[in-house]
Design an enzyme around this catalytic site. Sequence first.
Site, PDB file in Angstrom:
ATOM      1  N   GLU A 162       0.845  -1.202   0.000  1.00 19.39           N
ATOM      2  CA  GLU A 162       0.000   0.000   0.000  1.00 19.39           C
ATOM      3  C   GLU A 162       0.878   1.248   0.000  1.00 19.39           C
ATOM      4  OE1 GLU A 162      -3.621   0.025   2.353  1.00 19.39           O
ATOM      5  OE2 GLU A 162      -3.061   2.002   3.127  1.00 19.39           O
TER       6      GLU A 162
ATOM      7  N   ARG B  42     -15.346   4.054   4.268  1.00 20.40           N
ATOM      8  CA  ARG B  42     -16.118   5.198   4.764  1.00 20.40           C
ATOM      9  C   ARG B  42     -15.231   6.443   4.841  1.00 20.40           C
ATOM     10  NH1 ARG B  42     -17.683   5.815  10.934  1.00 20.40           N
ATOM     11  NH2 ARG B  42     -15.500   6.425  10.891  1.00 20.40           N
ATOM     12  N   GLY B  43     -14.010   6.284   5.357  1.00 21.00           N
ATOM     13  CA  GLY B  43     -13.152   7.441   5.662  1.00 21.00           C
ATOM     14  C   GLY B  43     -13.327   7.815   7.122  1.00 21.00           C
TER      15      GLY B  43
HETATM   16  P1  FAD Z   1     -17.380   1.287   7.943  1.00 22.62           P
HETATM   17  O1  FAD Z   1     -17.397  -0.071   7.361  1.00 22.62           O
HETATM   18  O2  FAD Z   1     -18.505   2.192   7.573  1.00 22.62           O
HETATM   19  O3  FAD Z   1     -17.307   1.109   9.537  1.00 22.62           O
HETATM   20  C1  FAD Z   1     -17.192   2.228  10.397  1.00 22.62           C
HETATM   21  C2  FAD Z   1     -17.916   1.931  11.709  1.00 22.62           C
HETATM   22  O4  FAD Z   1     -19.321   1.805  11.467  1.00 22.62           O
HETATM   23  C3  FAD Z   1     -17.495   0.639  12.382  1.00 22.62           C
HETATM   24  O5  FAD Z   1     -17.534   0.849  13.791  1.00 22.62           O
HETATM   25  C4  FAD Z   1     -18.575  -0.377  11.978  1.00 22.62           C
HETATM   26  O6  FAD Z   1     -18.765  -1.383  12.951  1.00 22.62           O
HETATM   27  C5  FAD Z   1     -19.812   0.500  11.828  1.00 22.62           C
HETATM   28  N1  FAD Z   1     -20.700   0.082  10.732  1.00 22.62           N
HETATM   29  C6  FAD Z   1     -20.329  -0.346   9.502  1.00 22.62           C
HETATM   30  N2  FAD Z   1     -21.413  -0.555   8.725  1.00 22.62           N
HETATM   31  C7  FAD Z   1     -22.484  -0.248   9.476  1.00 22.62           C
HETATM   32  C8  FAD Z   1     -23.896  -0.240   9.233  1.00 22.62           C
HETATM   33  N3  FAD Z   1     -24.386  -0.564   8.026  1.00 22.62           N
HETATM   34  N4  FAD Z   1     -24.731   0.142  10.230  1.00 22.62           N
HETATM   35  C9  FAD Z   1     -24.223   0.519  11.462  1.00 22.62           C
HETATM   36  N5  FAD Z   1     -22.899   0.534  11.750  1.00 22.62           N
HETATM   37  C10 FAD Z   1     -22.043   0.163  10.761  1.00 22.62           C
HETATM   38  N6  FAD Z   1      -9.102   6.104   5.114  1.00 22.62           N
HETATM   39  C11 FAD Z   1      -8.979   7.056   4.150  1.00 22.62           C
HETATM   40  O7  FAD Z   1      -9.382   8.203   4.348  1.00 22.62           O
HETATM   41  N7  FAD Z   1      -8.437   6.749   2.922  1.00 22.62           N
HETATM   42  C12 FAD Z   1      -7.988   5.495   2.643  1.00 22.62           C
HETATM   43  O8  FAD Z   1      -7.508   5.247   1.530  1.00 22.62           O
HETATM   44  C13 FAD Z   1      -8.076   4.475   3.647  1.00 22.62           C
HETATM   45  N8  FAD Z   1      -7.649   3.209   3.401  1.00 22.62           N
HETATM   46  C14 FAD Z   1      -7.800   2.231   4.374  1.00 22.62           C
HETATM   47  C15 FAD Z   1      -7.391   0.917   4.095  1.00 22.62           C
HETATM   48  C16 FAD Z   1      -7.518  -0.084   5.050  1.00 22.62           C
HETATM   49  C17 FAD Z   1      -7.079  -1.496   4.719  1.00 22.62           C
HETATM   50  C18 FAD Z   1      -8.041   0.240   6.335  1.00 22.62           C
HETATM   51  C19 FAD Z   1      -8.155  -0.828   7.396  1.00 22.62           C
HETATM   52  C20 FAD Z   1      -8.472   1.537   6.608  1.00 22.62           C
HETATM   53  C21 FAD Z   1      -8.354   2.552   5.644  1.00 22.62           C
HETATM   54  N9  FAD Z   1      -8.770   3.868   5.876  1.00 22.62           N
HETATM   55  C22 FAD Z   1      -8.656   4.828   4.900  1.00 22.62           C
HETATM   56  C23 FAD Z   1      -9.319   4.245   7.183  1.00 22.62           C
HETATM   57  C24 FAD Z   1     -10.873   4.091   7.217  1.00 22.62           C
HETATM   58  O9  FAD Z   1     -11.463   5.038   6.372  1.00 22.62           O
HETATM   59  C25 FAD Z   1     -11.304   4.304   8.671  1.00 22.62           C
HETATM   60  O10 FAD Z   1     -10.841   3.245   9.482  1.00 22.62           O
HETATM   61  C26 FAD Z   1     -12.790   4.558   8.904  1.00 22.62           C
HETATM   62  O11 FAD Z   1     -12.933   5.030  10.243  1.00 22.62           O
HETATM   63  C27 FAD Z   1     -13.691   3.345   8.737  1.00 22.62           C
HETATM   64  O12 FAD Z   1     -13.775   2.952   7.454  1.00 22.62           O
HETATM   65  P2  FAD Z   1     -14.612   1.638   7.019  1.00 22.62           P
HETATM   66  O13 FAD Z   1     -14.653   1.619   5.568  1.00 22.62           O
HETATM   67  O14 FAD Z   1     -14.126   0.452   7.734  1.00 22.62           O
HETATM   68  O15 FAD Z   1     -16.043   2.069   7.619  1.00 22.62           O
END
Ligand code: FAD
Length: 306
Positions: free
Chosen positions: A17, A108-109
């Site tokens: 990455e 999500r971010g």
């Molecule tokens: P989600 O899946 O939306 O989860 C966030 C929270 O909401 C969790 O607590 C989950 O339990 C809860 N949740 C999820 N779905 C639901 C639902 N349908 N209803 C109720 N609750 C729910 N950030 C950046 O800005 N740019 C990047 O390029 C980036 N790359 C990343 C790559 C990896 C491999 C990882 C692990 C993280 C990355 N991040 C990046 C950070 C990421 O954006 C953050 O960790 C963010 O806080 C959560 O993103 P997520 O997509 O997991 O969110």
Amino acid sequence: MRIPDLYQEKKPVFSLEIFPPKRKSNLESIYETVAELSQCSPDFISVTYGAGGNIADNSTCEIASNIKHHYGIETVAHLTCVNSTKADVQEMIERFRAANIQNVMALRGDIVPGEELEREFEHANELAVEIQRRCDDQLEILGACYPEGHYQSTSLESDIQNLKYKIGAGVRVLITQLFFDNNAFYEFLDMARTAGITVPVSAGIMPIVKASQIEKTVQLSGASLPHDFTAMISRYEHDPEGLYEAGIDYAVGQIRDLIEHGVDGIHLYTMNDPQVAVRVYEAIQDLLPREEDTQTNNRREQKWDL
Ligand code: FAD
């Protein structure tokens, strides 16, 4: 190439990455990094999406496209949604398609407290649904997961239940947050499999080679720090060269153990530091599949029901 297909063909998949340079004027520097990273023969390189979701400033698509077309390395473009409208997402998807990018990580971010957000998307699963709706299976979707639970979730169990929304929305490969305790990963994987999550999961590993990384990255990730890790940090507190070597050794030890336990993939957070990535690669290379192993695997019955 579609990333989920890679996991059908080889085990472990080895990916890297990188993040775009903070200033667009420094864009060339990332290509020097990619050229050096190509020595690691990565199965793919993923490019993070930053700039607060600002499309105009975002170079993720351009970098991912160049990795694929100029360096011949498969790529994943990250995309966040928390500060984007549906129109923004549509624009970005069109750019990915025009650049012939086939794989996107739907995220999500992070939410910065007090920041005004677009609020058209609450969670990554909604972005995955939007990507599916807009591009009719032309983009493969990856997603993030958290071996020690996401910082906003009330428990690991509920985080894993929420993870299932992503899988239901079309996410076909998961990549974990960084961790330093392999047992946390093994326990998480057991729980995820028991909960019915069957897609491949790549383990995210970040070598800690500088004291400055400890506070910034380690604390932000929320990863727990096992005794061996904290002992390493204390031992080399005033010895930068010792910490550099010990940090590489620690990551190599984690990766070798993960591969011996049959991990689906290793995803190395390179922090745009090719020297560290190459050192890690050289120390694990003997455990990565060779070309002929991959061909044998192709003839075997396919494992994943994707
Ligand atoms: P989600 O899946 O939306 O989860 C966030 C929270 O909401 C969790 O607590 C989950 O339990 C809860 N949740 C999820 N779905 C639901 C639902 N349908 N209803 C109720 N609750 C729910 N950030 C950046 O800005 N740019 C990047 O390029 C980036 N790359 C990343 C790559 C990896 C491999 C990882 C692990 C993280 C990355 N991040 C990046 C950070 C990421 O954006 C953050 O960790 C963010 O806080 C959560 O993103 P997520 O997509 O997991 O969110």
